[in-house]
Every structure is written in structure tokens, then in C-alpha cells.
Design a protein around this motif. Structure first.
Motif, mmCIF file in Angstrom:
data_model
loop_
_atom_site.group_PDB
_atom_site.id
_atom_site.type_symbol
_atom_site.label_atom_id
_atom_site.label_comp_id
_atom_site.label_asym_id
_atom_site.label_seq_id
_atom_site.Cartn_x
_atom_site.Cartn_y
_atom_site.Cartn_z
ATOM 1 N N ILE A 26 0.868 -1.077 -0.111
ATOM 2 C CA ILE A 26 -0.414 -0.345 -0.165
ATOM 3 C C ILE A 26 0.553 1.352 -0.064
ATOM 4 O O ILE A 26 0.557 2.139 -0.231
ATOM 5 N N HIS A 27 2.055 1.008 0.805
ATOM 6 C CA HIS A 27 2.766 2.477 0.918
ATOM 7 C C HIS A 27 3.494 2.141 -0.439
ATOM 8 O O HIS A 27 3.980 3.263 -1.257
ATOM 9 N N THR A 28 3.898 1.277 -1.344
ATOM 10 C CA THR A 28 4.923 1.695 -2.494
ATOM 11 C C THR A 28 3.902 2.553 -3.561
ATOM 12 O O THR A 28 4.027 2.708 -4.112
ATOM 13 N N ILE A 29 2.361 1.616 -4.047
ATOM 14 C CA ILE A 29 1.335 2.160 -4.197
ATOM 15 C C ILE A 29 1.345 3.563 -4.378
ATOM 16 O O ILE A 29 1.201 4.020 -5.198
ATOM 17 N N GLU A 30 1.151 4.159 -3.002
ATOM 18 C CA GLU A 30 1.089 5.488 -2.414
ATOM 19 C C GLU A 30 2.578 6.373 -3.010
ATOM 20 O O GLU A 30 2.157 7.288 -3.772
ATOM 21 N N TYR A 31 3.259 5.832 -2.800
ATOM 22 C CA TYR A 31 4.848 6.992 -3.466
ATOM 23 C C TYR A 31 4.460 6.616 -4.936
ATOM 24 O O TYR A 31 5.449 7.918 -5.675
ATOM 25 N N VAL A 32 4.470 5.361 -5.694
ATOM 26 C CA VAL A 32 4.142 5.885 -7.350
ATOM 27 C C VAL A 32 3.558 6.476 -7.584
ATOM 28 O O VAL A 32 3.907 7.645 -8.831
ATOM 29 N N LEU A 33 2.245 6.547 -6.906
ATOM 30 C CA LEU A 33 0.896 7.662 -7.134
ATOM 31 C C LEU A 33 1.603 9.050 -7.151
ATOM 32 O O LEU A 33 1.333 9.579 -7.853
ATOM 33 N N GLY A 34 2.518 8.780 -6.238
ATOM 34 C CA GLY A 34 2.318 9.897 -5.779
ATOM 35 C C GLY A 34 3.483 10.839 -6.863
ATOM 36 O O GLY A 34 3.484 11.923 -6.735
ATOM 37 N N CYS A 35 4.750 10.559 -6.953
ATOM 38 C CA CYS A 35 5.446 10.221 -7.573
ATOM 39 C C CYS A 35 4.599 11.052 -9.268
ATOM 40 O O CYS A 35 5.110 11.859 -9.962
ATOM 41 N N ILE A 36 3.861 10.065 -9.701
ATOM 42 C CA ILE A 36 3.305 10.872 -10.935
ATOM 43 C C ILE A 36 2.071 11.499 -10.833
ATOM 44 O O ILE A 36 2.489 12.399 -11.517
ATOM 45 N N SER A 37 2.224 12.084 -9.704
ATOM 46 C CA SER A 37 1.067 13.000 -9.878
ATOM 47 C C SER A 37 1.770 14.547 -9.373
ATOM 48 O O SER A 37 1.234 15.324 -10.067
ATOM 49 N N ASN A 38 2.696 14.423 -8.682
ATOM 50 C CA ASN A 38 4.097 15.552 -9.006
ATOM 51 C C ASN A 38 4.550 16.051 -10.200
ATOM 52 O O ASN A 38 4.919 17.296 -10.223
ATOM 53 N N THR A 39 4.569 14.687 -11.049
ATOM 54 C CA THR A 39 5.728 14.234 -12.694
ATOM 55 C C THR A 39 4.295 15.569 -13.420
ATOM 56 O O THR A 39 3.913 16.240 -14.075
ATOM 57 N N ALA A 40 2.746 14.933 -13.258
ATOM 58 C CA ALA A 40 1.497 16.232 -13.258
ATOM 59 C C ALA A 40 1.784 17.082 -12.788
ATOM 60 O O ALA A 40 1.696 18.154 -14.640
ATOM 61 N N SER A 41 1.603 17.822 -12.485
ATOM 62 C CA SER A 41 1.831 18.716 -11.656
ATOM 63 C C SER A 41 3.038 19.674 -11.935
ATOM 64 O O SER A 41 2.076 20.789 -12.554
#
Length: 139
Positions: A26-41
Motif C-alpha cells: 500500500i505504501h509503495t502504491i501510494e509512493y508511485v501514485l505520488g510521483c506520477i501526481s507530482n510529475t503531472a503537476s
């Protein structure tokens, strides 16, 4: 009496590999989604920056080149360059203000919420004079 381990999670019960594996996934998925979200931002901010250059070029082509230079009249060229300057500064100032606002919003919302916010507080109750007696315990 030497106390048993708890795996560093408060010492509650035995270590369960399956539960720990799910927790880490769950932490790994949250981290990966956070990276994608920051990149999109950041890509949104970059796209806004590219729009600045394109709008300025379009304004130049439509005002100065198509109207001013084709007329070959010095006064018309001056009027077109003045109009281009006003359009460019006005629109780009608006877009740059939007960019600054979006960047500040991104820093507060995305960065702060991803790193520090846990949501483990208490429910917000807005202030109201009607509820003041209940809040203070005076029924």
C-alpha cells in the motif's frame, strides 16, 4: 522478564508477514501514485509556460506582421506594436499570475499533503453561537 519484540509497531502481537507485506505494498502504491501526481503537476506548469511563448508569437503574427507590416505605414506599425505590447503584457501577466497561484497551490496541496498530513485529528465543528452552550457543556 525481558520483553518481546513487536516489530517496531508499538509492540502489539506477533509479527505477521502477510499483513506487513500488504502494508508495504500500500505504501509503495501510494509512493508511485505520488510521483506520477507530482510529475503531472509540474507538467501543467510547464505547459502553461509553453503557452506564454505561443500566445506571444500568435499576437505578433496577427497584429504586427499581418496588419502593421503589410500596410507599410509607420503610424500603423507603431499602433500595431503598441497593441501587441498591451495584449502580450496583459494576457501574459494574467497567465503568469495563474501560474504563480497554481505553483503555490501545488506546493501547499500536493507536497504538504503528501508528506505531512495524516488526517488523524478530530472532526471540525464550525463556530456557532447556537452550539456554544453544547460545546461548553452547559445545557
Amino acid at each position: 522478564a525481558g520483553g518481546g519484540g513487536g516489530g517496531g509497531h508499538g509492540g502489539h502481537g506477533e509479527f505477521d508477514f502477510g499483513e506487513e507485506m500488504v502494508h508495504q505494498m500500500i505504501h509503495t502504491i501510494e509512493y508511485v501514485l505520488g510521483c506520477i501526481s507530482n510529475t503531472a503537476s509540474y507538467l501543467r506548469l510547464w505547459a502553461l509556460s509553453l503557452a506564454h511563448a505561443q500566445l506571444s508569437e500568435v499576437f505578433w503574427e496577427k497584429t504586427v506582421v499581418e496588419i502593421g507590416l503589410e500596410s507599410a505605414d509607420p503610424i500603423m506599425i507603431f499602433v500595431c506594436i503598441t497593441a501587441w505590447s498591451c495584449f502580450t503584457v496583459g494576457v501574459l501577466m494574467g497567465m503568469e499570475s495563474l501560474s504563480a497561484f497554481l505553483h503555490a497551490l501545488r506546493l501547499h496541496w500536493v507536497e504538504f499533503m503528501n508528506k505531512f498530513y495524516h488526517g488523524d485529528g478530530y472532526k471540525f465543528i464550525p463556530f456557532s453561537f447556537d452550539n456554544l452552550a453544547v460545546i461548553l457543556g452547559e445545557d
